[in-house]
Design an enzyme around this catalytic site. Sequence first.
Site, PDB file in Angstrom:
ATOM      1  N   HIS A 307       0.909  -1.265   0.050  1.00 13.47           N
ATOM      2  CA  HIS A 307      -0.040   0.060   0.016  1.00 13.47           C
ATOM      3  C   HIS A 307       0.934   1.281   0.052  1.00 13.47           C
ATOM      4  CE1 HIS A 307      -3.134   2.851   1.088  1.00 13.47           C
ATOM      5  NE2 HIS A 307      -4.057   2.053   0.599  1.00 13.47           N
ATOM      6  N   ASP A 364      -8.049  -5.397  -0.064  1.00 12.52           N
ATOM      7  CA  ASP A 364      -8.613  -5.911  -0.975  1.00 12.52           C
ATOM      8  C   ASP A 364      -8.229  -7.559  -1.088  1.00 12.52           C
ATOM      9  OD1 ASP A 364      -9.870  -4.126  -2.272  1.00 12.52           O
ATOM     10  OD2 ASP A 364      -8.279  -3.248  -3.369  1.00 12.52           O
TER      11      ASP A 364
HETATM   12  N1  CMC Z   1       4.210  -7.576  -4.970  1.00 10.12           N
HETATM   13  C1  CMC Z   1       5.557  -7.686  -5.071  1.00 10.12           C
HETATM   14  N2  CMC Z   1       6.228  -6.288  -4.886  1.00 10.12           N
HETATM   15  C2  CMC Z   1       5.701  -5.319  -4.435  1.00 10.12           C
HETATM   16  C3  CMC Z   1       4.547  -5.041  -4.545  1.00 10.12           C
HETATM   17  C4  CMC Z   1       3.590  -6.408  -4.513  1.00 10.12           C
HETATM   18  N3  CMC Z   1       2.292  -6.529  -4.334  1.00 10.12           N
HETATM   19  N4  CMC Z   1       4.133  -4.092  -4.053  1.00 10.12           N
HETATM   20  C5  CMC Z   1       4.937  -3.360  -4.008  1.00 10.12           C
HETATM   21  N5  CMC Z   1       6.035  -4.054  -4.159  1.00 10.12           N
HETATM   22  C6  CMC Z   1       7.523  -3.703  -4.164  1.00 10.12           C
HETATM   23  C7  CMC Z   1       7.938  -2.820  -5.537  1.00 10.12           C
HETATM   24  O1  CMC Z   1       8.319  -3.642  -6.663  1.00 10.12           O
HETATM   25  C8  CMC Z   1       9.014  -2.140  -5.018  1.00 10.12           C
HETATM   26  O2  CMC Z   1      10.041  -2.859  -4.910  1.00 10.12           O
HETATM   27  P1  CMC Z   1      11.691  -2.276  -4.946  1.00 10.12           P
HETATM   28  O3  CMC Z   1      11.818  -1.234  -4.039  1.00 10.12           O
HETATM   29  O4  CMC Z   1      12.757  -3.397  -5.242  1.00 10.12           O
HETATM   30  O5  CMC Z   1      11.319  -1.559  -6.426  1.00 10.12           O
HETATM   31  C9  CMC Z   1       8.839  -1.822  -3.652  1.00 10.12           C
HETATM   32  O6  CMC Z   1       7.789  -3.077  -3.181  1.00 10.12           O
HETATM   33  C10 CMC Z   1       7.677  -0.498  -3.366  1.00 10.12           C
HETATM   34  O7  CMC Z   1       6.516  -0.568  -4.358  1.00 10.12           O
HETATM   35  P2  CMC Z   1       6.031   0.667  -5.045  1.00 10.12           P
HETATM   36  O8  CMC Z   1       5.423   0.217  -6.191  1.00 10.12           O
HETATM   37  O9  CMC Z   1       7.234   1.759  -5.205  1.00 10.12           O
HETATM   38  O10 CMC Z   1       5.266   1.246  -3.989  1.00 10.12           O
HETATM   39  P3  CMC Z   1       3.646   2.086  -4.288  1.00 10.12           P
HETATM   40  O11 CMC Z   1       3.701   2.786  -3.282  1.00 10.12           O
HETATM   41  O12 CMC Z   1       4.167   2.947  -5.420  1.00 10.12           O
HETATM   42  O13 CMC Z   1       2.577   1.250  -4.872  1.00 10.12           O
HETATM   43  C11 CMC Z   1       0.667  -0.405  -4.590  1.00 10.12           C
HETATM   44  C12 CMC Z   1       1.729   0.745  -3.891  1.00 10.12           C
HETATM   45  C13 CMC Z   1      -0.585  -0.529  -3.939  1.00 10.12           C
HETATM   46  C14 CMC Z   1       0.334   0.248  -5.980  1.00 10.12           C
HETATM   47  C15 CMC Z   1       1.664  -1.653  -4.715  1.00 10.12           C
HETATM   48  O14 CMC Z   1       1.858  -2.128  -3.560  1.00 10.12           O
HETATM   49  C16 CMC Z   1       1.125  -2.610  -5.625  1.00 10.12           C
HETATM   50  O15 CMC Z   1       1.121  -2.629  -6.867  1.00 10.12           O
HETATM   51  N6  CMC Z   1       0.310  -3.623  -4.863  1.00 10.12           N
HETATM   52  C17 CMC Z   1      -0.501  -4.582  -5.612  1.00 10.12           C
HETATM   53  C18 CMC Z   1      -1.997  -3.935  -6.112  1.00 10.12           C
HETATM   54  C19 CMC Z   1      -3.008  -3.886  -4.882  1.00 10.12           C
HETATM   55  O16 CMC Z   1      -3.227  -4.618  -4.059  1.00 10.12           O
HETATM   56  N7  CMC Z   1      -3.448  -2.691  -4.843  1.00 10.12           N
HETATM   57  C20 CMC Z   1      -4.434  -2.358  -3.752  1.00 10.12           C
HETATM   58  C21 CMC Z   1      -4.180  -1.098  -2.944  1.00 10.12           C
HETATM   59  S1  CMC Z   1      -5.252  -1.021  -1.511  1.00 10.12           S
HETATM   60  C22 CMC Z   1      -6.896  -0.662  -2.422  1.00 10.12           C
HETATM   61  C23 CMC Z   1      -6.870   0.712  -2.680  1.00 10.12           C
HETATM   62  O17 CMC Z   1      -6.976   1.677  -1.552  1.00 10.12           O
HETATM   63  O18 CMC Z   1      -6.737   0.952  -3.822  1.00 10.12           O
END
Ligand code: CMC
Length: 428
Positions: A307, A364
Amino acid sequence: MEDIAKLQIGENSYEFPLVKGTENEVAIDVKTLRGATNGVITIDPGYKNTGACLSAITFLDGEKGILRYRGYSIEELAEKADFLEVAYLLIFGELPTKEQLEQFHADIKDKAIVDDDVRKIIDAFPKSAHPMGILSSLTSALTAFNPSSVNVDSEEDMYRAIVKIMGKFPVLVAWAMRKIQGMPLNYGSNSLGYVENVMTMMFAKPNEDYVINPIVKNALDKLLILHADHEQNCSTSTVRIVGSSHAGLFASLSAGISALWGPLHGGANQAVLEMLEAIKQDGGDTKKYMAKAKDKNDPFRLMGFGHRVYKNFDPRAKIIKEVADQVLNDLGVEDPILEIAKGLEQEALSDPYFVDRKLYPNVDFYSGIIYRAMGIPVEMFTVMFALGRLPGWIAQWREMRLGKEPIGRPRQIYTGENHREFKNISQR
Ligand code: CMC
Protein backbone atom coordinates in the site's frame (compact mmCIF):
# COMPACT_ATOMS: atom_id res chain seq x y z
CA MET A 1 10.40 22.53 16.01
CA GLU A 2 10.76 25.93 14.34
CA ASP A 3 7.64 26.73 12.36
CA ILE A 4 9.50 27.66 9.19
CA ALA A 5 11.45 25.68 6.58
CA LYS A 6 14.57 27.21 5.02
CA LEU A 7 15.55 26.57 1.44
CA GLN A 8 18.86 27.48 -0.12
CA ILE A 9 19.10 27.71 -3.93
CA GLY A 10 22.57 28.88 -4.97
CA GLU A 11 23.26 32.17 -3.17
CA ASN A 12 19.65 32.79 -2.26
CA SER A 13 17.77 31.54 0.77
CA TYR A 14 14.03 31.42 1.23
CA GLU A 15 11.72 30.71 4.12
CA PHE A 16 8.43 28.89 3.99
CA PRO A 17 5.88 28.43 6.77
CA LEU A 18 5.11 24.98 8.16
CA VAL A 19 1.51 23.81 8.36
CA LYS A 20 0.53 21.48 11.20
CA GLY A 21 -2.51 19.22 11.31
CA THR A 22 -4.53 18.26 14.38
CA GLU A 23 -2.57 14.98 14.56
CA ASN A 24 0.73 16.90 14.32
CA GLU A 25 1.44 16.01 10.72
CA VAL A 26 3.71 18.67 9.24
CA ALA A 27 3.89 20.11 5.72
CA ILE A 28 5.97 22.85 4.14
CA ASP A 29 3.64 25.41 2.61
CA VAL A 30 5.24 26.09 -0.80
CA LYS A 31 2.40 28.23 -2.21
CA THR A 32 4.79 31.16 -2.71
CA LEU A 33 7.75 29.09 -3.98
CA ARG A 34 7.44 29.71 -7.71
CA GLY A 35 6.84 33.42 -7.39
CA ALA A 36 9.61 33.96 -4.85
CA THR A 37 12.24 31.89 -6.70
CA ASN A 38 11.54 33.12 -10.19
CA GLY A 39 10.06 29.89 -11.52
CA VAL A 40 11.42 27.04 -9.40
CA ILE A 41 8.85 24.32 -8.73
CA THR A 42 8.81 21.03 -6.81
CA ILE A 43 8.63 17.69 -8.61
CA ASP A 44 7.11 14.59 -7.03
CA PRO A 45 5.83 11.90 -9.46
CA GLY A 46 2.97 9.94 -7.94
CA TYR A 47 2.65 12.73 -5.33
CA LYS A 48 4.45 10.55 -2.79
CA ASN A 49 5.42 13.62 -0.71
CA THR A 50 2.80 16.10 -1.81
CA GLY A 51 -0.22 17.15 0.18
CA ALA A 52 -2.93 18.30 -2.20
CA CYS A 53 -5.24 19.85 0.39
CA LEU A 54 -6.12 20.33 4.02
CA SER A 55 -8.91 17.92 4.95
CA ALA A 56 -10.95 17.26 8.09
CA ILE A 57 -12.56 14.02 6.92
CA THR A 58 -10.25 11.02 7.33
CA PHE A 59 -7.06 10.52 9.32
CA LEU A 60 -4.71 7.69 8.61
CA ASP A 61 -1.33 6.85 10.03
CA GLY A 62 0.29 4.30 7.75
CA GLU A 63 3.14 3.54 10.14
CA LYS A 64 0.88 2.78 13.09
CA GLY A 65 -1.98 1.25 11.06
CA ILE A 66 -4.57 3.81 12.24
CA LEU A 67 -7.66 4.79 10.24
CA ARG A 68 -10.33 7.17 11.54
CA TYR A 69 -13.33 8.83 9.91
CA ARG A 70 -14.04 12.26 11.46
CA GLY A 71 -12.09 11.14 14.54
CA TYR A 72 -13.87 7.78 15.06
CA SER A 73 -11.75 4.63 14.74
CA ILE A 74 -12.56 2.30 11.86
CA GLU A 75 -12.66 -0.64 14.28
CA GLU A 76 -15.39 1.00 16.37
CA LEU A 77 -17.40 2.17 13.37
CA ALA A 78 -17.27 -1.28 11.74
CA GLU A 79 -18.49 -2.87 14.97
CA LYS A 80 -21.13 -0.38 16.10
CA ALA A 81 -22.40 1.70 13.18
CA ASP A 82 -24.24 0.92 9.98
CA PHE A 83 -23.26 2.13 6.52
CA LEU A 84 -25.81 4.93 6.26
CA GLU A 85 -24.76 6.38 9.63
CA VAL A 86 -21.13 6.32 8.46
CA ALA A 87 -22.12 7.96 5.18
CA TYR A 88 -23.82 10.77 7.10
CA LEU A 89 -20.81 11.11 9.40
CA LEU A 90 -18.37 11.38 6.51
CA ILE A 91 -20.44 13.83 4.50
CA PHE A 92 -21.72 16.13 7.26
CA GLY A 93 -19.01 15.70 9.90
CA GLU A 94 -21.04 14.39 12.87
CA LEU A 95 -22.81 11.14 13.73
CA PRO A 96 -26.51 11.69 13.03
CA THR A 97 -29.19 11.74 15.72
CA LYS A 98 -32.01 9.22 15.23
CA GLU A 99 -34.16 11.94 13.64
CA GLN A 100 -31.40 13.17 11.34
CA LEU A 101 -30.69 9.62 10.17
CA GLU A 102 -34.37 8.91 9.52
CA GLN A 103 -34.75 12.16 7.59
CA PHE A 104 -31.58 11.43 5.56
CA HIS A 105 -32.87 7.96 4.70
CA ALA A 106 -36.34 9.26 3.83
CA ASP A 107 -34.84 11.91 1.52
CA ILE A 108 -32.64 9.30 -0.16
CA LYS A 109 -35.61 6.96 -0.69
CA ASP A 110 -37.55 9.84 -2.18
CA LYS A 111 -34.90 10.16 -4.92
CA ALA A 112 -34.21 6.45 -5.43
CA ILE A 113 -35.85 6.14 -8.83
CA VAL A 114 -33.91 6.68 -12.04
CA ASP A 115 -35.48 7.93 -15.26
CA ASP A 116 -36.88 4.92 -17.08
CA ASP A 117 -34.88 5.89 -20.18
CA VAL A 118 -31.75 4.75 -18.30
CA ARG A 119 -32.95 1.21 -19.10
CA LYS A 120 -32.48 1.98 -22.81
CA ILE A 121 -28.84 2.92 -22.18
CA ILE A 122 -28.30 -0.31 -20.28
CA ASP A 123 -29.98 -2.25 -23.07
CA ALA A 124 -27.41 -0.89 -25.51
CA PHE A 125 -24.46 -2.35 -23.59
CA PRO A 126 -23.27 -5.81 -24.62
CA LYS A 127 -23.55 -8.46 -21.89
CA SER A 128 -19.76 -8.73 -22.02
CA ALA A 129 -19.37 -5.13 -20.79
CA HIS A 130 -17.43 -4.75 -17.56
CA PRO A 131 -19.85 -3.47 -14.88
CA MET A 132 -17.34 -0.75 -13.86
CA GLY A 133 -17.59 0.64 -17.40
CA ILE A 134 -21.39 0.46 -17.17
CA LEU A 135 -21.40 2.16 -13.76
CA SER A 136 -19.09 4.97 -14.82
CA SER A 137 -21.14 5.60 -17.99
CA LEU A 138 -24.48 5.53 -16.17
CA THR A 139 -23.25 7.85 -13.43
CA SER A 140 -22.14 10.28 -16.10
CA ALA A 141 -25.45 9.80 -17.93
CA LEU A 142 -27.33 10.86 -14.79
CA THR A 143 -26.07 14.37 -15.55
CA ALA A 144 -28.15 14.32 -18.74
CA PHE A 145 -31.28 13.41 -16.77
CA ASN A 146 -30.50 15.98 -14.05
CA PRO A 147 -29.00 18.86 -16.05
CA SER A 148 -29.30 21.69 -13.53
CA SER A 149 -25.95 22.29 -11.89
CA VAL A 150 -25.58 22.37 -8.12
CA ASN A 151 -25.37 25.80 -6.58
CA VAL A 152 -22.68 25.07 -4.01
CA ASP A 153 -23.51 28.26 -2.12
CA SER A 154 -26.93 26.84 -1.33
CA GLU A 155 -26.93 24.24 1.44
CA GLU A 156 -30.30 23.04 0.22
CA ASP A 157 -29.06 22.52 -3.35
CA MET A 158 -26.00 20.69 -2.14
CA TYR A 159 -28.11 18.43 0.11
CA ARG A 160 -30.53 17.68 -2.74
CA ALA A 161 -27.66 16.59 -5.03
CA ILE A 162 -26.22 14.39 -2.28
CA VAL A 163 -29.44 12.50 -1.46
CA LYS A 164 -30.14 12.16 -5.19
CA ILE A 165 -26.89 10.33 -5.88
CA MET A 166 -27.08 8.33 -2.63
CA GLY A 167 -30.52 7.14 -3.81
CA LYS A 168 -29.79 6.47 -7.46
CA PHE A 169 -26.28 4.99 -7.23
CA PRO A 170 -27.33 1.65 -5.63
CA VAL A 171 -29.89 1.24 -8.41
CA LEU A 172 -27.13 1.67 -11.02
CA VAL A 173 -24.88 -0.76 -9.10
CA ALA A 174 -27.58 -3.42 -8.95
CA TRP A 175 -28.59 -2.91 -12.57
CA ALA A 176 -24.96 -3.19 -13.75
CA MET A 177 -24.88 -6.64 -12.13
CA ARG A 178 -28.28 -7.71 -13.41
CA LYS A 179 -27.27 -6.65 -16.93
CA ILE A 180 -24.25 -8.97 -17.04
CA GLN A 181 -26.31 -11.75 -15.49
CA GLY A 182 -29.20 -11.31 -17.94
CA MET A 183 -31.63 -10.66 -15.07
CA PRO A 184 -34.61 -8.27 -15.33
CA LEU A 185 -33.94 -4.82 -13.87
CA ASN A 186 -35.84 -4.19 -10.66
CA TYR A 187 -36.34 -1.78 -7.81
CA GLY A 188 -36.15 -2.98 -4.25
CA SER A 189 -38.55 -1.59 -1.69
CA ASN A 190 -38.64 1.66 0.23
CA SER A 191 -39.70 -0.32 3.29
CA LEU A 192 -36.16 -1.72 3.57
CA GLY A 193 -32.97 -0.35 5.08
CA TYR A 194 -30.33 1.08 2.70
CA VAL A 195 -28.12 -2.03 2.62
CA GLU A 196 -31.05 -4.48 2.68
CA ASN A 197 -32.47 -2.66 -0.33
CA VAL A 198 -29.16 -2.88 -2.21
CA MET A 199 -29.14 -6.63 -1.57
CA THR A 200 -32.73 -7.01 -2.73
CA MET A 201 -32.07 -5.05 -5.91
CA MET A 202 -29.01 -7.18 -6.62
CA PHE A 203 -30.17 -10.66 -5.68
CA ALA A 204 -33.99 -10.89 -5.84
CA LYS A 205 -35.16 -13.36 -8.46
CA PRO A 206 -38.29 -12.47 -10.43
CA ASN A 207 -40.05 -15.71 -9.45
CA GLU A 208 -39.38 -15.99 -5.71
CA ASP A 209 -39.46 -13.91 -2.55
CA TYR A 210 -36.07 -12.68 -1.51
CA VAL A 211 -35.24 -13.31 2.15
CA ILE A 212 -32.40 -11.23 3.57
CA ASN A 213 -29.73 -13.29 5.26
CA PRO A 214 -28.63 -11.28 8.34
CA ILE A 215 -25.09 -12.69 8.16
CA VAL A 216 -24.67 -11.44 4.61
CA LYS A 217 -26.29 -8.09 5.46
CA ASN A 218 -24.01 -7.61 8.43
CA ALA A 219 -20.90 -8.49 6.42
CA LEU A 220 -21.91 -6.19 3.56
CA ASP A 221 -22.52 -3.32 5.98
CA LYS A 222 -19.00 -3.81 7.37
CA LEU A 223 -17.38 -4.07 3.95
CA LEU A 224 -19.07 -0.87 2.79
CA ILE A 225 -18.01 0.96 5.96
CA LEU A 226 -14.40 -0.20 5.57
CA HIS A 227 -14.32 1.13 2.00
CA ALA A 228 -16.19 4.37 2.69
CA ASP A 229 -13.22 6.75 2.63
CA HIS A 230 -9.44 6.66 2.53
CA GLU A 231 -8.35 10.29 2.23
CA GLN A 232 -6.46 11.39 -0.90
CA ASN A 233 -6.20 8.10 -2.82
CA CYS A 234 -6.21 7.96 -6.64
CA SER A 235 -9.99 7.95 -7.19
CA THR A 236 -10.71 10.53 -4.49
CA SER A 237 -8.02 12.83 -5.83
CA THR A 238 -9.62 12.36 -9.25
CA VAL A 239 -13.04 13.35 -7.90
CA ARG A 240 -11.54 16.43 -6.23
CA ILE A 241 -9.51 17.50 -9.26
CA VAL A 242 -12.36 17.00 -11.75
CA GLY A 243 -14.72 18.81 -9.37
CA SER A 244 -12.19 21.64 -9.00
CA SER A 245 -12.94 22.66 -12.60
CA HIS A 246 -16.55 23.08 -11.35
CA ALA A 247 -17.70 20.05 -13.34
CA GLY A 248 -20.81 18.68 -11.63
CA LEU A 249 -20.94 16.11 -8.84
CA PHE A 250 -22.11 13.23 -11.04
CA ALA A 251 -19.43 13.91 -13.71
CA SER A 252 -16.76 14.09 -10.99
CA LEU A 253 -17.96 10.79 -9.50
CA SER A 254 -17.96 9.13 -12.90
CA ALA A 255 -14.28 10.09 -13.32
CA GLY A 256 -13.56 8.71 -9.83
CA ILE A 257 -15.17 5.39 -10.77
CA SER A 258 -12.83 5.11 -13.78
CA ALA A 259 -9.82 5.81 -11.56
CA LEU A 260 -10.97 3.17 -9.08
CA TRP A 261 -11.26 0.55 -11.81
CA GLY A 262 -7.48 0.09 -12.25
CA PRO A 263 -5.89 -3.06 -10.74
CA LEU A 264 -3.42 -1.02 -8.67
CA HIS A 265 -6.39 0.63 -6.94
CA GLY A 266 -9.93 -0.75 -6.46
CA GLY A 267 -9.56 -3.23 -9.31
CA ALA A 268 -7.17 -5.16 -7.06
CA ASN A 269 -10.05 -7.06 -5.40
CA GLN A 270 -10.96 -8.67 -8.73
CA ALA A 271 -7.28 -9.23 -9.52
CA VAL A 272 -6.73 -10.94 -6.13
CA LEU A 273 -9.49 -13.44 -6.70
CA GLU A 274 -8.29 -14.18 -10.23
CA MET A 275 -4.76 -14.64 -8.86
CA LEU A 276 -5.90 -17.00 -6.09
CA GLU A 277 -7.99 -18.96 -8.58
CA ALA A 278 -5.00 -19.22 -10.95
CA ILE A 279 -2.80 -20.49 -8.10
CA LYS A 280 -5.43 -23.10 -7.24
CA GLN A 281 -5.71 -24.23 -10.88
CA ASP A 282 -1.92 -24.47 -10.98
CA GLY A 283 -1.86 -26.98 -8.11
CA GLY A 284 -1.85 -24.52 -5.18
CA ASP A 285 1.93 -23.99 -5.19
CA THR A 286 2.10 -20.68 -3.30
CA LYS A 287 5.92 -20.78 -3.17
CA LYS A 288 6.08 -20.59 -6.97
CA TYR A 289 3.98 -17.41 -6.97
CA MET A 290 5.94 -15.89 -4.10
CA ALA A 291 9.08 -16.38 -6.18
CA LYS A 292 7.41 -14.76 -9.20
CA ALA A 293 6.35 -11.76 -7.09
CA LYS A 294 9.95 -11.25 -5.95
CA ASP A 295 11.49 -11.70 -9.41
CA LYS A 296 12.19 -8.22 -10.83
CA ASN A 297 12.13 -9.63 -14.38
CA ASP A 298 8.60 -10.92 -13.88
CA PRO A 299 5.77 -8.34 -14.01
CA PHE A 300 3.69 -10.47 -11.58
CA ARG A 301 2.86 -8.76 -8.28
CA LEU A 302 1.19 -10.31 -5.30
CA MET A 303 -2.17 -8.62 -5.69
CA GLY A 304 -3.74 -7.45 -2.44
CA PHE A 305 -0.33 -6.80 -0.92
CA GLY A 306 1.37 -3.48 -0.36
CA HIS A 307 0.00 0.00 0.00
CA ARG A 308 1.25 3.49 -0.77
CA VAL A 309 0.47 4.70 2.73
CA TYR A 310 0.31 1.65 5.03
CA LYS A 311 3.75 0.44 6.00
CA ASN A 312 2.18 -1.72 8.67
CA PHE A 313 -0.97 -3.88 8.70
CA ASP A 314 -3.86 -2.26 6.86
CA PRO A 315 -6.38 -2.03 9.75
CA ARG A 316 -9.18 -2.73 7.28
CA ALA A 317 -7.53 -6.02 6.26
CA LYS A 318 -7.52 -7.23 9.88
CA ILE A 319 -11.28 -6.67 10.20
CA ILE A 320 -11.99 -8.16 6.78
CA LYS A 321 -10.03 -11.32 7.52
CA GLU A 322 -12.20 -11.92 10.60
CA VAL A 323 -15.37 -11.22 8.61
CA ALA A 324 -14.23 -13.67 5.90
CA ASP A 325 -13.77 -16.43 8.46
CA GLN A 326 -17.12 -15.67 10.06
CA VAL A 327 -19.14 -15.41 6.83
CA LEU A 328 -17.73 -18.56 5.27
CA ASN A 329 -18.28 -20.41 8.52
CA ASP A 330 -21.82 -19.15 9.06
CA LEU A 331 -22.83 -19.77 5.46
CA GLY A 332 -21.17 -23.19 5.50
CA VAL A 333 -19.06 -22.29 2.46
CA GLU A 334 -15.81 -24.16 2.07
CA ASP A 335 -13.67 -22.17 -0.31
CA PRO A 336 -10.22 -23.64 -0.93
CA ILE A 337 -8.90 -20.26 -2.03
CA LEU A 338 -9.28 -18.99 1.57
CA GLU A 339 -6.61 -21.49 2.57
CA ILE A 340 -4.41 -20.40 -0.35
CA ALA A 341 -4.83 -16.76 0.74
CA LYS A 342 -3.90 -17.56 4.34
CA GLY A 343 -0.90 -19.56 3.13
CA LEU A 344 0.33 -16.67 0.97
CA GLU A 345 -0.14 -14.25 3.86
CA GLN A 346 1.84 -16.47 6.24
CA GLU A 347 4.70 -16.82 3.77
CA ALA A 348 4.80 -13.13 2.95
CA LEU A 349 4.83 -12.10 6.61
CA SER A 350 8.04 -14.04 7.18
CA ASP A 351 9.72 -13.41 3.83
CA PRO A 352 12.54 -10.81 3.91
CA TYR A 353 11.47 -9.36 0.52
CA PHE A 354 8.02 -8.46 1.89
CA VAL A 355 9.20 -7.69 5.43
CA ASP A 356 11.94 -5.29 4.24
CA ARG A 357 9.55 -3.46 1.92
CA LYS A 358 6.82 -3.43 4.59
CA LEU A 359 4.33 -5.15 2.30
CA TYR A 360 1.28 -6.35 4.22
CA PRO A 361 -2.14 -7.57 3.08
CA ASN A 362 -4.36 -4.63 2.14
CA VAL A 363 -8.14 -4.18 2.20
CA ASP A 364 -8.56 -6.04 -1.08
CA PHE A 365 -6.80 -9.24 -0.08
CA TYR A 366 -9.77 -10.90 1.64
CA SER A 367 -12.75 -8.85 0.44
CA GLY A 368 -13.19 -10.83 -2.80
CA ILE A 369 -13.47 -14.10 -0.89
CA ILE A 370 -16.39 -12.65 1.08
CA TYR A 371 -18.07 -11.21 -2.01
CA ARG A 372 -17.78 -14.58 -3.73
CA ALA A 373 -19.34 -16.34 -0.72
CA MET A 374 -22.22 -13.86 -0.96
CA GLY A 375 -22.82 -14.88 -4.58
CA ILE A 376 -21.46 -11.71 -6.17
CA PRO A 377 -19.69 -12.29 -9.52
CA VAL A 378 -16.00 -11.38 -9.67
CA GLU A 379 -16.46 -8.52 -12.18
CA MET A 380 -18.71 -6.83 -9.60
CA PHE A 381 -16.13 -6.70 -6.81
CA THR A 382 -14.78 -3.28 -7.76
CA VAL A 383 -18.35 -2.02 -8.22
CA MET A 384 -18.98 -3.00 -4.58
CA PHE A 385 -15.90 -0.99 -3.62
CA ALA A 386 -17.38 1.99 -5.52
CA LEU A 387 -20.69 1.61 -3.67
CA GLY A 388 -18.81 1.78 -0.39
CA ARG A 389 -16.58 4.67 -1.48
CA LEU A 390 -19.51 6.83 -2.68
CA PRO A 391 -19.99 8.76 0.62
CA GLY A 392 -16.24 9.38 0.85
CA TRP A 393 -16.13 10.81 -2.66
CA ILE A 394 -19.18 12.98 -1.92
CA ALA A 395 -17.67 14.23 1.36
CA GLN A 396 -14.37 15.08 -0.32
CA TRP A 397 -16.09 16.82 -3.25
CA ARG A 398 -18.26 18.83 -0.84
CA GLU A 399 -15.28 19.83 1.28
CA MET A 400 -13.35 20.90 -1.81
CA ARG A 401 -16.23 22.99 -3.18
CA LEU A 402 -17.15 24.57 0.16
CA GLY A 403 -13.46 25.35 0.72
CA LYS A 404 -13.41 27.25 -2.61
CA GLU A 405 -10.29 25.35 -3.65
CA PRO A 406 -8.65 26.57 -6.87
CA ILE A 407 -8.68 24.46 -10.02
CA GLY A 408 -6.19 21.56 -9.78
CA ARG A 409 -3.47 22.21 -12.32
CA PRO A 410 -0.01 20.73 -11.64
CA ARG A 411 3.10 21.99 -13.40
CA GLN A 412 5.89 20.02 -15.08
CA ILE A 413 9.53 20.15 -16.03
CA TYR A 414 9.74 19.93 -19.81
CA THR A 415 12.33 17.42 -21.13
CA GLY A 416 11.52 17.44 -24.87
CA GLU A 417 13.20 19.02 -27.90
CA ASN A 418 14.19 22.69 -27.88
CA HIS A 419 12.76 24.93 -30.57
CA ARG A 420 13.28 23.55 -34.09
CA GLU A 421 12.31 24.68 -37.58
CA PHE A 422 9.42 22.94 -39.34
CA LYS A 423 10.51 20.91 -42.38
CA ASN A 424 8.16 20.32 -45.28
CA ILE A 425 7.16 16.68 -45.70
CA SER A 426 9.32 16.31 -48.84
CA GLN A 427 12.42 17.30 -46.84
CA ARG A 428 12.03 14.89 -43.92
N1 CMC B 1 4.13 -7.61 -4.95
C1 CMC B 1 5.47 -7.62 -5.10
N2 CMC B 1 6.26 -6.54 -4.90
C2 CMC B 1 5.67 -5.40 -4.54
C3 CMC B 1 4.26 -5.31 -4.35
C4 CMC B 1 3.50 -6.47 -4.57
N3 CMC B 1 2.16 -6.45 -4.41
N4 CMC B 1 3.93 -4.05 -3.99
C5 CMC B 1 5.09 -3.35 -3.95
N5 CMC B 1 6.13 -4.17 -4.27
C6 CMC B 1 7.57 -3.81 -4.29
C7 CMC B 1 7.90 -3.00 -5.50
O1 CMC B 1 8.33 -3.84 -6.57
C8 CMC B 1 9.03 -2.13 -4.98
O2 CMC B 1 10.19 -2.92 -4.90
P1 CMC B 1 11.65 -2.25 -5.15
O3 CMC B 1 11.81 -1.23 -4.05
O4 CMC B 1 12.60 -3.38 -5.07
O5 CMC B 1 11.59 -1.63 -6.52
C9 CMC B 1 8.59 -1.82 -3.55
O6 CMC B 1 7.76 -2.96 -3.16
C10 CMC B 1 7.78 -0.52 -3.38
O7 CMC B 1 6.67 -0.59 -4.28
P2 CMC B 1 6.08 0.64 -5.10
O8 CMC B 1 5.39 0.13 -6.32
O9 CMC B 1 7.15 1.67 -5.28
O10 CMC B 1 5.05 1.21 -4.06
P3 CMC B 1 3.83 2.17 -4.39
O11 CMC B 1 3.52 2.89 -3.14
O12 CMC B 1 4.10 2.98 -5.61
O13 CMC B 1 2.64 1.15 -4.77
C11 CMC B 1 0.78 -0.30 -4.64
C12 CMC B 1 1.63 0.76 -3.92
C13 CMC B 1 -0.49 -0.58 -3.82
C14 CMC B 1 0.36 0.21 -6.02
C15 CMC B 1 1.63 -1.59 -4.79
O14 CMC B 1 1.98 -2.09 -3.51
C16 CMC B 1 0.92 -2.67 -5.59
O15 CMC B 1 0.99 -2.68 -6.83
N6 CMC B 1 0.18 -3.64 -4.91
C17 CMC B 1 -0.61 -4.61 -5.61
C18 CMC B 1 -1.94 -4.01 -6.05
C19 CMC B 1 -2.91 -3.81 -4.90
O16 CMC B 1 -3.12 -4.71 -4.08
N7 CMC B 1 -3.55 -2.63 -4.86
C20 CMC B 1 -4.59 -2.32 -3.88
C21 CMC B 1 -4.20 -1.22 -2.93
S1 CMC B 1 -5.32 -1.13 -1.52
C22 CMC B 1 -6.83 -0.66 -2.20
C23 CMC B 1 -6.85 0.76 -2.57
O17 CMC B 1 -7.03 1.60 -1.67
O18 CMC B 1 -6.71 1.06 -3.76
